[in-house]
Design an enzyme around this catalytic site. Structure first.
Site, PDB file in Angstrom:
ATOM      1  N   TYR A 113      -2.200   3.812   3.357  1.00 12.03           N
ATOM      2  CA  TYR A 113      -1.411   2.804   2.630  1.00 12.03           C
ATOM      3  C   TYR A 113      -1.936   1.403   2.915  1.00 12.03           C
ATOM      4  O   TYR A 113      -2.204   0.625   1.985  1.00 12.03           O
ATOM      5  CB  TYR A 113       0.052   2.934   3.046  1.00 12.03           C
ATOM      6  CG  TYR A 113       0.973   1.935   2.397  1.00 12.03           C
ATOM      7  CD1 TYR A 113       1.581   2.201   1.178  1.00 12.03           C
ATOM      8  CD2 TYR A 113       1.265   0.719   3.017  1.00 12.03           C
ATOM      9  CE1 TYR A 113       2.445   1.282   0.586  1.00 12.03           C
ATOM     10  CE2 TYR A 113       2.116  -0.207   2.439  1.00 12.03           C
ATOM     11  CZ  TYR A 113       2.705   0.090   1.222  1.00 12.03           C
ATOM     12  OH  TYR A 113       3.549  -0.824   0.640  1.00 12.03           O
ATOM     13  N   LYS A 115      -3.989  -1.351   0.306  1.00 13.65           N
ATOM     14  CA  LYS A 115      -3.505  -2.719   0.113  1.00 13.65           C
ATOM     15  C   LYS A 115      -4.585  -3.729   0.493  1.00 13.65           C
ATOM     16  O   LYS A 115      -4.795  -4.738  -0.217  1.00 13.65           O
ATOM     17  CB  LYS A 115      -2.246  -2.957   0.953  1.00 13.65           C
ATOM     18  CG  LYS A 115      -1.043  -2.117   0.542  1.00 13.65           C
ATOM     19  CD  LYS A 115      -0.525  -2.517  -0.827  1.00 13.65           C
ATOM     20  CE  LYS A 115       0.777  -1.826  -1.155  1.00 13.65           C
ATOM     21  NZ  LYS A 115       1.291  -2.169  -2.498  1.00 13.65           N
TER      22      LYS A 115
END
Length: 221
Positions: free
Chosen positions: A130, A134
């Site tokens: 994750y 990003k």
């Protein structure tokens, strides 16, 4: 002429989400913004003011409507979870591919500013999938060369989310217990505070990259 008096046209991506909804309210209420163009998958159920232009699109065919991206600024609050997306590949499509293509199309049409909801811990070299996605998006956006790129990195988001996220709800509960000793970097932040920072970055842009960390977001009103 000051930025506040130019009558901006702003594209908002992710207008139905937790932060995006608050961004939309603030953009509608801001008199210096002449038009808000929202990129959505389906027509909103609630009527919107005349200054809001609804662009219903298939995010896999964004290039078919290049005229939509003729804006001065973009606020991107698009995002999902791996659980909701169903796989890492599907998550990456929503959280990396779509925002990057929006940015590329907007830059090609003359957009000068881009504001993004990223996340605490975003790092293109992170071992956490994750956080890595990003961070990779942040780096890809920097390479596009916007005059102003604002990145908000909030911790846990507080607000009335339409969907139930058990992990997020549990984390918020634990954070509430630890709040007296929790560093500002990790404290939950209101979605409206993040929205305030994003809209502010569009109204008063700073040259180059501007990273808004959680302690800064917590100061927004």
């Amino acid at each position: 002429m000051s930025q506040e008096s130019t009558g901006l046209t702003v594209m908002l991506v992710g207008a139905s989400g937790l932060v995006g909804t608050r961004c939309l309210h603030r953009l509608i209420d801001e008199p210096s913004i002449e038009r808000v163009r929202i990129l959505v998958r389906q027509v909103p159920s609630q009527p919107l003011p005349d200054k809001v232009e609804v662009c219903v699109t298939d995010f896999n065919r964004l290039e078919m409507h290049a005229e939509w991206f003729d804006v001065e600024a973009v606020i991107c609050a698009l995002g999902t979870t791996i659980g909701k997306a169903g796989s890492q590949a599907a998550f990456r499509q929503v959280d990396f591919d779509y925002p990057l293509q929006v940015a590329q199309l907007a830059k090609a049409s003359g957009a000068r500013q881009f504001a993004l909801v990223s996340a605490l811990g975003a790092d293109a070299r992170s071992n956490v999938f994750y956080n890595r996605v990003k961070g990779e998006l942040e780096e890809a956006l920097q390479a596009i060369g916007f005059e102003s790129l604002a990145v908000a990195r909030p911790s846990l988001l507080q607000g009335n989310r339409r969907e139930f996220r058990f992990g997020e709800r549990l984390a918020l509960k634990v954070a509430g217990w630890l709040l007296p000793v929790l560093p500002l970097q990790w404290r939950p932040v209101q979605a409206d505070q993040v929205a305030a920072a994003l809209v502010e970055s569009v109204l008063r842009p700073q040259p180059g990259l501007r990273v808004m960390a959680n302690p800064q977001l917590l100061q927004m009103h």
